[in-house]
Design a protein around this motif. Structure first.
Motif, mmCIF file in Angstrom:
data_model
loop_
_atom_site.group_PDB
_atom_site.id
_atom_site.type_symbol
_atom_site.label_atom_id
_atom_site.label_comp_id
_atom_site.label_asym_id
_atom_site.label_seq_id
_atom_site.Cartn_x
_atom_site.Cartn_y
_atom_site.Cartn_z
ATOM 1 N N MET B 1 0.828 -1.175 0.000
ATOM 2 C CA MET B 1 0.000 0.000 0.000
ATOM 3 C C MET B 1 0.869 1.233 0.000
ATOM 4 S SD MET B 1 -3.104 1.094 2.367
ATOM 5 C CE MET B 1 -3.185 2.780 2.859
ATOM 6 N N SER B 2 0.535 2.153 -0.881
ATOM 7 C CA SER B 2 1.388 3.340 -0.979
ATOM 8 C C SER B 2 0.589 4.575 -0.598
ATOM 9 C CB SER B 2 1.922 3.464 -2.403
ATOM 10 O OG SER B 2 0.814 3.564 -3.264
ATOM 11 N N LEU B 3 1.313 5.660 -0.512
ATOM 12 C CA LEU B 3 0.706 6.909 -0.072
ATOM 13 C C LEU B 3 -0.138 7.486 -1.199
ATOM 14 C CD1 LEU B 3 0.867 8.429 2.520
ATOM 15 C CD2 LEU B 3 2.796 9.701 1.625
ATOM 16 N N GLU B 4 -1.335 7.885 -0.832
ATOM 17 C CA GLU B 4 -2.184 8.452 -1.866
ATOM 18 C C GLU B 4 -2.597 9.858 -1.505
ATOM 19 O OE1 GLU B 4 -5.498 6.161 -2.913
ATOM 20 O OE2 GLU B 4 -4.367 4.316 -3.223
ATOM 21 N N LEU B 5 -3.131 10.509 -2.487
ATOM 22 C CA LEU B 5 -3.569 11.902 -2.277
ATOM 23 C C LEU B 5 -4.634 11.977 -1.185
ATOM 24 C CD1 LEU B 5 -3.707 14.872 -3.019
ATOM 25 C CD2 LEU B 5 -5.243 14.282 -4.876
ATOM 26 N N VAL B 6 -5.492 11.000 -1.218
ATOM 27 C CA VAL B 6 -6.625 11.077 -0.307
ATOM 28 C C VAL B 6 -6.176 11.068 1.152
ATOM 29 C CG1 VAL B 6 -7.028 8.586 -0.212
ATOM 30 C CG2 VAL B 6 -8.901 10.170 0.126
ATOM 31 N N ASP B 7 -5.070 10.439 1.424
ATOM 32 C CA ASP B 7 -4.572 10.447 2.803
ATOM 33 C C ASP B 7 -4.260 11.858 3.241
ATOM 34 O OD1 ASP B 7 -2.709 7.621 1.725
ATOM 35 O OD2 ASP B 7 -4.615 7.650 2.819
ATOM 36 N N PHE B 8 -3.609 12.583 2.345
ATOM 37 C CA PHE B 8 -3.268 13.958 2.706
ATOM 38 C C PHE B 8 -4.527 14.810 2.845
ATOM 39 C CE2 PHE B 8 1.228 14.431 2.820
ATOM 40 C CZ PHE B 8 1.726 13.355 2.114
ATOM 41 N N GLN B 9 -5.466 14.478 2.005
ATOM 42 C CA GLN B 9 -6.712 15.255 2.107
ATOM 43 C C GLN B 9 -7.366 15.065 3.455
ATOM 44 O OE1 GLN B 9 -8.809 13.954 -1.514
ATOM 45 N NE2 GLN B 9 -9.096 16.138 -1.951
ATOM 46 N N ILE B 10 -7.386 13.827 3.921
ATOM 47 C CA ILE B 10 -8.013 13.568 5.207
ATOM 48 C C ILE B 10 -7.239 14.244 6.319
ATOM 49 C CG2 ILE B 10 -8.614 11.774 6.854
ATOM 50 C CD1 ILE B 10 -9.152 9.955 4.484
ATOM 51 N N LEU B 11 -5.933 14.179 6.218
ATOM 52 C CA LEU B 11 -5.111 14.833 7.232
ATOM 53 C C LEU B 11 -5.404 16.323 7.264
ATOM 54 C CD1 LEU B 11 -2.683 14.575 9.210
ATOM 55 C CD2 LEU B 11 -1.262 15.281 7.301
ATOM 56 N N ALA B 12 -5.411 16.905 6.105
ATOM 57 C CA ALA B 12 -5.671 18.341 6.037
ATOM 58 C C ALA B 12 -7.053 18.665 6.602
ATOM 59 C CB ALA B 12 -5.568 18.827 4.582
ATOM 60 N N ALA B 13 -8.034 17.810 6.292
ATOM 61 C CA ALA B 13 -9.378 18.050 6.813
ATOM 62 C C ALA B 13 -9.364 17.993 8.335
ATOM 63 C CB ALA B 13 -10.331 17.008 6.249
ATOM 64 N N ALA B 14 -8.664 17.025 8.870
ATOM 65 C CA ALA B 14 -8.621 16.904 10.331
ATOM 66 C C ALA B 14 -7.991 18.140 10.946
ATOM 67 C CB ALA B 14 -7.846 15.656 10.710
ATOM 68 N N LEU B 15 -6.892 18.572 10.385
ATOM 69 C CA LEU B 15 -6.212 19.742 10.907
ATOM 70 C C LEU B 15 -7.112 20.966 10.826
ATOM 71 C CD1 LEU B 15 -3.438 20.206 12.089
ATOM 72 C CD2 LEU B 15 -2.665 20.996 9.869
ATOM 73 N N PHE B 16 -7.770 21.088 9.702
ATOM 74 C CA PHE B 16 -8.661 22.220 9.504
ATOM 75 C C PHE B 16 -9.767 22.231 10.555
ATOM 76 C CE2 PHE B 16 -10.341 25.589 6.957
ATOM 77 C CZ PHE B 16 -11.706 25.521 7.119
ATOM 78 N N CYS B 17 -10.361 21.078 10.782
ATOM 79 C CA CYS B 17 -11.461 21.034 11.737
ATOM 80 C C CYS B 17 -10.984 21.254 13.159
ATOM 81 C CB CYS B 17 -12.200 19.700 11.612
ATOM 82 S SG CYS B 17 -13.076 19.621 10.067
ATOM 83 N N LEU B 18 -9.807 20.801 13.451
ATOM 84 C CA LEU B 18 -9.273 21.110 14.779
ATOM 85 C C LEU B 18 -9.115 22.617 14.936
ATOM 86 C CD1 LEU B 18 -6.608 18.298 15.301
ATOM 87 C CD2 LEU B 18 -8.568 18.793 16.754
ATOM 88 N N GLY B 19 -8.593 23.205 13.899
ATOM 89 C CA GLY B 19 -8.444 24.649 13.948
ATOM 90 C C GLY B 19 -9.793 25.349 14.089
ATOM 91 N N LEU B 20 -10.758 24.842 13.384
ATOM 92 C CA LEU B 20 -12.102 25.427 13.460
ATOM 93 C C LEU B 20 -12.641 25.340 14.880
ATOM 94 C CD1 LEU B 20 -14.483 26.600 11.827
ATOM 95 C CD2 LEU B 20 -15.344 24.272 11.639
ATOM 96 N N TYR B 21 -12.453 24.196 15.464
ATOM 97 C CA TYR B 21 -12.904 24.053 16.852
ATOM 98 C C TYR B 21 -12.235 25.079 17.742
ATOM 99 C CZ TYR B 21 -13.385 22.292 21.543
ATOM 100 O OH TYR B 21 -13.643 22.205 22.883
ATOM 101 N N GLY B 22 -10.972 25.238 17.537
ATOM 102 C CA GLY B 22 -10.251 26.199 18.358
ATOM 103 C C GLY B 22 -10.786 27.616 18.174
ATOM 104 N N VAL B 23 -11.051 27.960 16.938
ATOM 105 C CA VAL B 23 -11.570 29.305 16.671
ATOM 106 C C VAL B 23 -12.904 29.520 17.362
ATOM 107 C CG1 VAL B 23 -12.584 30.728 14.858
ATOM 108 C CG2 VAL B 23 -10.368 29.683 14.518
ATOM 109 N N LEU B 24 -13.731 28.484 17.321
ATOM 110 C CA LEU B 24 -15.090 28.680 17.843
ATOM 111 C C LEU B 24 -15.186 28.502 19.348
ATOM 112 C CD1 LEU B 24 -17.114 26.821 15.080
ATOM 113 C CD2 LEU B 24 -16.792 29.253 15.373
ATOM 114 N N ALA B 25 -14.276 27.743 19.904
ATOM 115 C CA ALA B 25 -14.496 27.389 21.310
ATOM 116 C C ALA B 25 -13.541 28.043 22.280
ATOM 117 C CB ALA B 25 -14.406 25.879 21.470
#
Lengths: 631, 104, 168
Positions: B1-25
């Motif tokens: 199994m190799s690294l795919e784009l979608v992995d990075f996308q999920i990572l970025a989404a997670a980071l983004f949502c963590l940041g969003l939580y921080g902004v709102l809370a």
């Protein structure tokens, strides 16, 4: 100049009113002479109309004109010229002319030693002109809308003239009472008219009568309409129970009482019923109602006239009683007799009122009969005139009202149950009695010392008295066939197929002569020679006397109704309006918006986090929605 | 199994949502700022990932944009902190719950 | 090899980010941020964007964190022991989770659209050329943005005038 131009007759009055009301300030003498000119012109114009009418043949002539129309429906402003109209035109223009000339003399009061016109004399004559104009329009109108308009206008003028001296609280109250009481009747009139109009589709009187007699309108509706229209007539013609305004209306200047409340306005009700008599003959129960109300009114008025001490009020009750006679006669189907009596009574009663005015003018508006007495020594002309009038209205032959009373008696006996005849004769007896009482108390007997300064009236006032007195003596003879084409009142003024010839029915004529003359003599004797008998009667029948003095407690009852029912209802409605409509509805709506706004403002916290959350949640929700739909 | 784009996308989404939580809370304005930085970095990851996994001539676009993002982020942080300092001097606090001038 | 690195660096980044948004001590939060951003720089390397990794290190690690720490020092509050979370934080958590779920699912759904396992990078010369040729205008504008921010920060941060600006 003929019947086509009959519309001129009321127009003079309207023009005079307009000019005096608007420009009276700038006219010499406030324009009072303009009014005289107008009414005399009306009277003069009447004669060519009469001649034209006679030459065209006795019958019903129409001069139609369209006022406005909407599609198929049109309302006219034309005229009917028939014998009834002619009689009314004659009466109104003639008596109004005399009264206005009389007013020139009457409406001058003593101020600080010299005599001057009443300060608002211009307005007085203006309303007088308006009144005659309206009354003439009423009489000429060929459709019910125009008639109703004129009817209301006449009521307005009555209100204005009764309250002419509005500085007096009693006058203001009287004028309000008159207007409101007649208003009650007018509502009935309006509804009745509307029923007829919706059933027949037109306001035109002849068309309506034609439809009703042809049976196009159901019996129920016809009867209802007839009742309601009579309600209006009851108000205007002071029939029981809407009579309470007439005695109070005496607050107005006496010439006004003479014209409006004796000869013209109050007869509008009689005129209306006469005009629409074919409808009443179809609606028999309504016609019976008319008769019953008529006799009740006649008896009530006569009994009340017997106990009052105020001269003008006595005359008012007498008028009420005679109007009752006219209604009773119409209830019996006596078109000719009723109209004839209308004419005769109008002449005589107007004269009586003018005589009363004469007395008041020189006695500083005194009306209490007990303070008078023996005035014939000081006011011979007035005394003679009054006596003639009293005799006439008591039905003493061969004066004017005797003939009409006789005709009425015949009509009643022919048309109604005998009980009505008996009651009618009782009323005749009473009317003679109270007339005799009044005549004696005022003009005969000893002259009181304080009345020594009383003097006869100026020429302007005495002349109309004399004219009317002469007519009161001789006018009755128009009942006879006087030669030429004129075959007697019965052939001139009739409705239906044919009129009737004048005939003397010996038995009834003798009965009426005996009753009338006897009663009058009894009255004179009681008050002249046997005053103690009068006092004894008063004490013996004190209960009855008290009822009569309190006018059968009708005023008390009406006041109670107004206080308890009308005003209470008004208060309830006002409460509803204030709390429900205003507080809940109008204010409530506003307050609700305010409250909602206040609550909604809560989410504008000013805090960044809240806004951010809202935005975030919103965006997420939308994205979710889109994604779900797309996926 | 190799690294795919979608992995990075999920990572970025997670980071983004963590940041969003921080902004709102988060309550402190500085904390909010830090969370914003997280969000910006998430975006950068995404851009670079796309630029790396898509062998087309527009590959360069992703990286260039990231340069600009970093630049603007730096400028923004500077300004934001200046504002926060000003606010602190005025109100004595950087608690966002108490900065509600726009209330009502 | 890349996969292993990805998971390690990705893990560091996420955990540190979690620390940033949940810690009670704000200074710890700044340090957590530093760690997270370094993780990101590592990820850039995995993606063959070395230059940008360096830029990230320099600017974020060097400048921004320092500035944040300075600001923290200058805006100390005494009562920081009170909850550092806004009272509506559950809502925020839900919203964030929902958004994450959305983004992740849509990414996974569309992953079949592109063949995505070969990655490559750009050389520094290429980057430089592109920056100064195609992207020259945005480059200049970015410089102006920096200038404006600089001036603005100085103006706003000045401790001189306190009386302007209406406070309700």
């Amino acid at each position: 100049m003929g019947i086509e131009e009959a519309w001129l007759i009321p127009t003079y009055g309207f023009v005079a009113f307009g000019v005096i009301a608007l420009f009276g300030r700038y006219l010499p003498l406030q324009g009072k002479h303009l009014s005289i000119i107008a009414i005399v012109a009306a009277f003069v114009t009447f004669w060519p109309v009469l001649f034209d009418f006679v030459s065209l043949g006795v019958g019903e002539h129409h001069v139609p004109r369209v006022w406005f129309s909407a599609g198929e429906f049109s309302v006219g402003s034309g005229m009917i010229i028939d014998p009834l109209t002619i009689v009314m035109l004659a009466l109104v223009t003639f008596v109004a002319s005399l009264v206005q000339i009389y007013s020139l003399g009457y409406m001058r009061h003593a101020h600080n030693g010299h005599v001057a016109d009443d300060p608002r004399i211009g307005w007085y004559f203006a309303v007088h002109s308006l009144f005659t104009a309206a009354m003439l329009t009423l009489v000429l109108a060929d459709n019910l809308l125009l008639l109703y308009l004129a009817w209301e206008l006449v009521g307005l003028c009555s209100y204005l003239l009764i309250g002419f001296w509005w500085e007096r609280k009693s006058a203001v109250n009287a004028s309000k009472k008159a207007f409101i009481t007649t208003r009650v009747g007018d509502v009935g009139l309006l509804i009745g008219i509307l029923i007829l109009v919706t059933e027949t589709g037109t306001f035109d009187i002849s068309t309506i009568i034609h439809h009703v007699t042809a049976g196009d309108v159901s019996d129920g509706k016809t009867t209802l309409a007839a009742f309601l229209i009579f309600l209006g007539a009851m108000g205007k013609s002071a029939q029981f129970p809407l009579h309470v305004w007439l005695p109070d209306a005496m607050e107005g200047p006496t010439p006004v009482s003479a014209l409006i409340h004796a000869a013209t306005m109050v007869t509008a009700g009689v005129f209306l019923v006469a005009r629409l008599l074919p409808i009443y003959e179809v609606a028999e129960s309504a016609q019976m109602f008319v008769a019953v109300i008529g006799i009740i009114t006649a008896l009530m008025g006569a009994t009340l006239a017997l106990v009052v001490t105020d001269l003008k009020r006595m005359l008012a009750y007498s008028t009420m009683s005679h109007l009752g006679f006219m209604m009773l006669t119409l209830g019996a189907g006596g078109y000719t007799a009723a109209a004839f009596h209308l004419l005769m009574h109008g002449l005589s009663k107007a004269m009586l009122f003018l005589s009363a005015g004469s007395i008041m003018h020189s006695m500083h508006d005194e009306t209490d009969m007990n303070k008078m007495g023996g005035l014939r020594h000081r006011m011979p002309i007035t005394g003679a005139a009054f006596t003639i009038g009293a005799l006439s209205l008591s039905g003493i032959a061969p004066l004017a009202a005797f003939w009409s009373k006789d005709e009425m008696l015949v009509a009643i006996k022919d048309g109604l149950n005998p009980i009505f005849v008996v009651l009618f004769l009782v009323a005749v007896v009473l009317s003679a009695l109270y007339m005799a009482r009044a005549t004696y108390l005022v003009f005969f007997g000893p002259l009181k010392s304080e009345n020594r300064a009383v003097h006869e009236s100026p020429l302007l006032m005495s002349l109309p008295l004399v004219v009317l007195a002469v007519l009161s003596v001789f006018a009755g003879f128009i009942v006879l066939p006087l030669g030429g084409d004129y075959e007697g009142i019965g052939r001139f003024l009739f409705h239906g197929e044919h009129g009737h010839d004048f005939e003397i029915q010996p038995l009834w004529t003798i009965v009426s002569i005996v009753l009338a003359t006897g009663s009058f003599a009894l009255g004179i004797w009681l008050y002249k020679s046997s005053r103690s008998t009068v006092d004894t009667i008063r004490v013996q029948f004190s209960g009855v006397h008290r009822i009569l003095v309190n006018r059968y407690y009708m005023d008390t009852m009406y006041q109670w109704i107004v206080d308890r029912v009308v005003l209470a209802l008004g208060r309830a409605v006002a409460l509803f309006d204030r709390t429900v409509v205003n507080d809940r509805g109008v204010n409530g709506a506003g307050l609700t918006v305010l409250g909602a706004g206040k609550r909604l403002r809560g989410h504008v916290t000013g805090l960044f986090a809240d806004y951010g959350l809202a935005m975030g949640a919103g965006v997420t929700a939308i994205a979710l929605y889109v994604w779900l739909r797309g996926a | 199994m190799s690294l795919e784009l979608v992995d990075f996308q999920i990572l970025a989404a997670a980071l983004f949502c963590l940041g969003l939580y921080g902004v709102l809370a988060r309550r402190s304005a500085v904390m909010v700022l830090m969370a914003v930085e997280l969000m910006l970095n998430a975006v950068n990851i995404n851009l670079i990932a796309f630029s790396a996994f898509r062998p087309v001539s527009s590959m360069i676009t992703g990286q260039v944009i990231v340069i600009f993002v970093i630049t603007v982020a730096a400028a923004e942080v500077g300004l934001a902190l200046a504002v926060i300092m000003r606010l602190y001097r005025r109100r004595g606090t950087v608690n966002v719950d108490e900065i509600d001038l726009m209330k009502g | 090899m890349g996969l292993v690195l990805f998971y390690i660096l990705g893990g560091i980044t996420i955990v540190a980010a979690l620390g940033v948004v949940t810690t009670r001590n704000i200074v710890y939060g700044a340090l957590f941020l530093l760690v997270s951003l370094m993780g990101v720089a590592g990820l850039f390397v995995v993606l063959f964007a070395e230059f940008l990794a360096l830029v990230q290190l320099l600017i974020y690690g060097g400048a921004i964190i320092i500035v944040i720490l300075f600001a923290l020092m200058l805006t100390r509050e005494t009562d920081f022991s009170i909850a550092t979370e806004h009272r509506r934080w559950p809502v925020a958590a839900v919203v964030s989770l929902a958004l994450f779920g959305l983004l992740a699912s849509s990414a996974i759904n569309d992953s079949s659209l592109y063949n995505s396992d070969r990655r490559s990078g750009i050389g520094i010369e290429e980057l430089g050329t592109g920056l100064f040729e195609n992207w020259a205008v945005p480059f200049e504008i970015a410089s102006i943005v920096l200038l404006v921010a600089l001036i603005g920060a100085i103006v706003i941060g000045r401790s001189g005038d306190e009386e302007d600006g209406g406070q309700a």
